[in-house]
Motif scaffolding. Structure first.
Motif, PDB file in Angstrom:
ATOM      1  N   TYR A   1      -5.143   5.967 -11.850  1.00  0.00           N
ATOM      2  CA  TYR A   1      -3.896   5.811 -11.105  1.00  0.00           C
ATOM      3  C   TYR A   1      -4.141   5.420  -9.650  1.00  0.00           C
ATOM      4  CZ  TYR A   1      -2.354   8.942 -14.916  1.00  0.00           C
ATOM      5  OH  TYR A   1      -2.125   9.543 -16.132  1.00  0.00           O
ATOM      6  N   MET A   2      -5.235   5.940  -9.061  1.00  0.00           N
ATOM      7  CA  MET A   2      -5.483   5.803  -7.629  1.00  0.00           C
ATOM      8  C   MET A   2      -6.575   4.780  -7.338  1.00  0.00           C
ATOM      9  SD  MET A   2      -3.441   8.034  -6.143  1.00  0.00           S
ATOM     10  CE  MET A   2      -2.249   7.526  -7.380  1.00  0.00           C
TER      11      MET A   2
ATOM     12  N   LYS B   1       0.834  -1.195   0.000  1.00  0.00           N
ATOM     13  CA  LYS B   1       0.000   0.000   0.000  1.00  0.00           C
ATOM     14  C   LYS B   1       0.876   1.254   0.000  1.00  0.00           C
ATOM     15  CE  LYS B   1      -4.145  -1.808   2.221  1.00  0.00           C
ATOM     16  NZ  LYS B   1      -5.127  -1.574   3.313  1.00  0.00           N
ATOM     17  N   ILE B   2       0.549   2.162  -0.914  1.00  0.00           N
ATOM     18  CA  ILE B   2       1.298   3.415  -1.035  1.00  0.00           C
ATOM     19  C   ILE B   2       0.342   4.579  -0.774  1.00  0.00           C
ATOM     20  CG2 ILE B   2       2.671   4.887  -2.561  1.00  0.00           C
ATOM     21  CD1 ILE B   2       3.333   2.363  -4.186  1.00  0.00           C
TER      22      ILE B   2
ATOM     23  N   VAL C   1       0.166   8.675  -1.122  1.00  0.00           N
ATOM     24  CA  VAL C   1       0.772   9.894  -1.666  1.00  0.00           C
ATOM     25  C   VAL C   1       0.099  11.091  -1.009  1.00  0.00           C
ATOM     26  CG1 VAL C   1       1.289  11.215  -3.743  1.00  0.00           C
ATOM     27  CG2 VAL C   1       1.186   8.724  -3.862  1.00  0.00           C
TER      28      VAL C   1
ATOM     29  N   ALA D   1       0.003  -2.646  -6.612  1.00  0.00           N
ATOM     30  CA  ALA D   1      -0.111  -1.971  -5.314  1.00  0.00           C
ATOM     31  C   ALA D   1      -1.461  -1.277  -5.180  1.00  0.00           C
ATOM     32  CB  ALA D   1       1.016  -0.959  -5.150  1.00  0.00           C
ATOM     33  N   GLU D   2      -1.853  -1.070  -3.929  1.00  0.00           N
ATOM     34  CA  GLU D   2      -3.030  -0.263  -3.627  1.00  0.00           C
ATOM     35  C   GLU D   2      -2.520   1.144  -3.302  1.00  0.00           C
ATOM     36  OE1 GLU D   2      -6.893  -0.357  -0.617  1.00  0.00           O
ATOM     37  OE2 GLU D   2      -5.545  -2.081  -0.751  1.00  0.00           O
ATOM     38  N   ILE D   3      -2.887   2.117  -4.134  1.00  0.00           N
ATOM     39  CA  ILE D   3      -2.343   3.470  -3.998  1.00  0.00           C
ATOM     40  C   ILE D   3      -3.469   4.431  -3.625  1.00  0.00           C
ATOM     41  CG2 ILE D   3      -0.997   5.283  -5.100  1.00  0.00           C
ATOM     42  CD1 ILE D   3       0.051   3.249  -7.064  1.00  0.00           C
TER      43      ILE D   3
ATOM     44  N   LEU E   1       4.074   6.036 -10.391  1.00  0.00           N
ATOM     45  CA  LEU E   1       3.914   5.084  -9.282  1.00  0.00           C
ATOM     46  C   LEU E   1       3.044   3.905  -9.703  1.00  0.00           C
ATOM     47  CD1 LEU E   1       3.461   7.539  -6.291  1.00  0.00           C
ATOM     48  CD2 LEU E   1       5.276   5.831  -6.518  1.00  0.00           C
ATOM     49  N   ARG E   2       1.971   4.203 -10.433  1.00  0.00           N
ATOM     50  CA  ARG E   2       1.092   3.109 -10.891  1.00  0.00           C
ATOM     51  C   ARG E   2       1.815   2.182 -11.856  1.00  0.00           C
ATOM     52  NH1 ARG E   2      -1.737   0.280  -8.801  1.00  0.00           N
ATOM     53  NH2 ARG E   2      -3.232   1.831  -8.102  1.00  0.00           N
TER      54      ARG E   2
ATOM     55  N   LEU F   1       1.991  10.370 -10.073  1.00  0.00           N
ATOM     56  CA  LEU F   1       0.990   9.350  -9.751  1.00  0.00           C
ATOM     57  C   LEU F   1       0.981   8.257 -10.820  1.00  0.00           C
ATOM     58  CD1 LEU F   1      -1.991  11.591  -8.540  1.00  0.00           C
ATOM     59  CD2 LEU F   1      -0.130  10.595  -7.210  1.00  0.00           C
TER      60      LEU F   1
ATOM     61  N   PRO G   1      -0.806   2.245   5.308  1.00  0.00           N
ATOM     62  CA  PRO G   1       0.167   2.245   4.202  1.00  0.00           C
ATOM     63  C   PRO G   1       1.487   1.592   4.584  1.00  0.00           C
ATOM     64  CG  PRO G   1       0.087   4.402   5.242  1.00  0.00           C
ATOM     65  CD  PRO G   1      -0.995   3.581   5.881  1.00  0.00           C
TER      66      PRO G   1
END
Length: 700
Positions: free
Chosen positions: A411-412, A363-364, A366, A392-394, A385-386, A382, A442
């Protein structure tokens, strides 16, 4: 996979039995199973099973002992190559949590109890995933400990069907009496009093019945057994009730039982003894309470009665004793239900699925909540990161406008709204936000905001890795901080220097801001209202900035003169701005002969995006619309005054190559001041040179 389970002791009980059962299954399937406890009677069960046991005083509640255990557990984790740390009780969970956190090992909890809302109970909600045996425990953890539903995993306890063999009632050896039993700790919440009162009615009608009270008194209620013995004597039930003591082999004892009663009055989290009895073919009557209702389906695989209703309990007992067909139905249906829903193998499979998910899960968080333009400039980060962490779960902690923009992309996975974060209001807003972020749990925080509030939030989120710049503003709270906070770089380049720590080495091409058909149609309607002529060019002029940045605004006189210059070349000018800028827009209209079309306050952020896409050139100060034009590939002219174009102009995402900035740079600039009496920097920009830049762009 190497699994470490931590429990206080290995004496008899559902927690201990579940721990050992799971460890045996792990070994059976080729995994390493390690248990840390203070020892106990059940240690004999793991001799020669391949389970590794470490004896430590993890049951002690002394803060000093808890802290001492952290290093000892860390040593065991390293020595045994542990992949998952699984805590099953509150006291050892503290030591296990900090040991796992220090080494970056996933930490999981199983909630076996209906915990009071005590500070020390909160640790059971700190797991990457929180395993619960029933829906009532899940509701309790969500409601009282604010554990998000996304982190709850429902795994009922399982029973070893090889150990608890099915015996039909007709095969019971002892037919001289009808044996009824209650099995468990002798404590008030188990409802022994109500069962004894019910037996007073049953014994008058069925002389060959006997109740066996199996279990030891709870350490916290040592005199409760004496109260029960007095009640038995007072009701003249000495011949019908026997205190059989504790039992180490429940499976063996169930072979001689004809009916199990679970008359609990407290919230039962599950009821392991129920499924053990059902697996053995013993009919069950239980209270309609807590997790019991997840196990027993009314009049199918058991009978439910209301708690404390000893008269109704007596009637239910009598109905089972008198009806052989009902006994057989309950017995056979219960075994079938256990085989489908409560097997040890099923519990193992579900738990392994959680272990694998925890090991894979990342988990990230931002953090970026400042001005809208800065949020737009963070979109490339963003996306990066994706692309780097596709599984990952962002989550993004940002403003409501930030969500409106970033929410248009994929992205999120989740958004948190930044609100009430001013220090002058005290810490309530920050603490509320931190509580929300902790529930997201996170593993990594990327602090793109880079100020003291964001650093504090990063720390309070309890993320193990906290990545940010050394800004001199509480940056000691960031355990992966880098130098260069004040280096002169564009925002995107500045962010990507930080992301290099995560192995991200290139800036991805940004995606165009997406708009809906409705927003697009709205922009078309605005343009039609302006009576634009065929083939006429459109130039948008944004004079607004956030109310805080008065120094970024270009004067009304300048905009009016520019509008007249452009109108003379048959170019239609539109004025954009916020609702609060209407008075200034009217001033521009009054000063201008060409009457530019005013759309201030008539668009939300995405409608403005749609309009800017239709412009041939867009003119703006250093504010969000400038970055929107860049994202949309629209040629723009940026007017800089108090801020430095080297930091804010480069890499505004999709730059058409025709965009440019005008910056006079007096001695006092860049000052980054929001207010100024002189405003020499913006006043020095002449309408004629902006007009020339527009013409040059249009010609090219």
């Amino acid at each position: 996979m190497n699994i470490l389970q931590v429990v206080p002791e290995l004496n008899s009980g559902g927690v201990e039995t579940g721990t050992i059962d799971l460890a045996k299954q792990l070994v059976k399937h080729g995994h390493k199973a390690v248990i840390i406890s203070n020892g106990g009677r059940m240690l004999n069960e793991i001799v020669s099973t391949g389970i590794i046991h470490y004896c430590l005083p993890v049951h002690e509640k002394s803060p000093f002992t808890v802290l001492t255990m952290v290093d000892k557990i860390k040593d065991i984790i390293s020595r045994e190559g542990i992949d998952i740390v699984h805590a099953r009780s509150r006291v050892p969970a503290f030591s296990a949590f900090f040991a796992a956190r220090a080494l970056g090992i996933p930490f999981i909890t199983t909630c076996h109890g209906h915990y009071s809302r005590h500070l020390l109970s909160r640790v059971m909600g700190w797991g990457k995933f929180v395993i619960v045996p029933s829906n009532v425990v899940a509701s309790h953890m969500i409601r009282n400990f604010k554990v998000p539903l996304q982190r709850i995993r429902l795994i009922p306890r399982g029973v070893d069907l090889d150990r608890f063999e099915f015996y039909s009632l007709s095969g019971k050896k002892n037919k001289k009496e009808f044996a009824i039993a209650i099995i468990g700790r002798i404590t008030p919440i188990k409802g022994h009093i109500y069962l004894i009162r019910a037996m007073s009615k049953v014994a008058r009608l069925i002389p060959h019945v006997k109740l066996y009270i199996i279990g030891a008194p709870a350490a916290s209620k040592p005199k409760y057994k004496q109260e029960l013995e007095s009640l038995v004597k007072r009701l003249s039930l000495g011949a019908y009730v026997e205190f059989a003591g504790d039992c180490d082999n429940v499976a063996q004892r169930l072979k001689d039982i004809d009916l199990l009663i679970v008359p609990s009055v407290g919230e039962e989290t599950f009821g392991r003894v129920i499924i053990e009895a059902q697996a053995s073919g013993v009919p069950v009557i239980a209270s309609r309470i807590g997790g019991i209702v997840d196990i027993i389906k009314e009049n199918n695989n058991g009978i439910l009665v209301n708690p404390r209703d000893y008269s109704g309990l007596a009637d239910a007992i009598l109905s089972v004793i008198k009806d052989k067909s009902l006994q057989n139905k309950l017995s056979e249906s219960a075994r079938d239900y256990v085989e489908k829903h409560f097997t040890l193998e099923g519990m193992y499979d579900a738990t392994m699925k959680v272990y694998k998910e925890a090991k894979r899960s990342f988990k990230i968080l931002v953090i970026k909540w400042s001005a809208l333009g800065d949020i737009i400039l963070s979109l490339a980060s963003l996306k990066a990161l994706r692309l780097k962490f596709p599984e990952a779960e962002i989550a993004l902690f940002t403003s409501r406008q930030g969500i409106e923009i970033a929410g248009r992309y994929c992205y999120m996975d989740e958004f948190f709204v930044a609100k009430n974060l001013r220090f002058r209001q005290g810490l309530p807003g920050l603490l509320e936000a931190a509580s929300e972020l902790r529930r997201f749990a996170p593993d990594l925080v990327c602090d793109l905001q880079n100020n003291k509030k964001s650093h504090l939030l990063s720390f309070l989120s309890c993320a193990r890795r906290r990545l940010g710049y050394k800004s001199g503003k509480l940056d000691f709270l960031m355990n992966e901080a880098i130098d260069g906070a004040r280096d002169i770089l564009s925002p995107v380049s500045h962010q990507f220097r930080l992301l290099e720590k995560l192995g991200i080495d290139s800036i991805p091409e940004s995606d165009t801001l997406p708009i809906t058909d409705k927003e697009s149609a709205y922009a078309d309607e605005l343009i039609r209202e302006s009576w634009i002529g065929p083939g006429q060019k459109i130039v948008g002029v944004n004079f607004a900035a956030s109310g805080r940045w008065q120094t970024k605004r270009w004067g009304a006189e300048n905009i009016a003169k520019l509008s007249d210059l452009l109108a003379a070349d048959n170019i239609r000018v539109f004025i954009t701005g916020l609702k609060d800028d209407s008075a200034q827009a009217k001033k521009i209209a009054a000063l201008s002969k060409s009457k530019p079309f005013d759309i201030t306050g008539r668009t939300n952020i995405m409608q403005l995006v749609s309009f800017i896409k239709r412009c041939d050139v867009f003119i703006s100060g250093d504010s969000a619309p400038m970055h929107i034009a860049g994202m949309c590939g629209v040629p723009f002219i940026a007017l800089f005054g108090p801020t430095d174009p080297k930091r804010h102009f480069q890499h505004t995402a999709i730059d058409s190559g025709k965009s440019r900035f005008i910056y006079k740079k007096p001695k006092c600039s860049p000052c980054y001041k929001c207010k100024c009496r002189r405003m020499d920097c913006m006043k020095g920009i002449m309408p004629e040179e902006v007009y020339a830049a527009v013409k040059d762009i249009l010609e090219k």
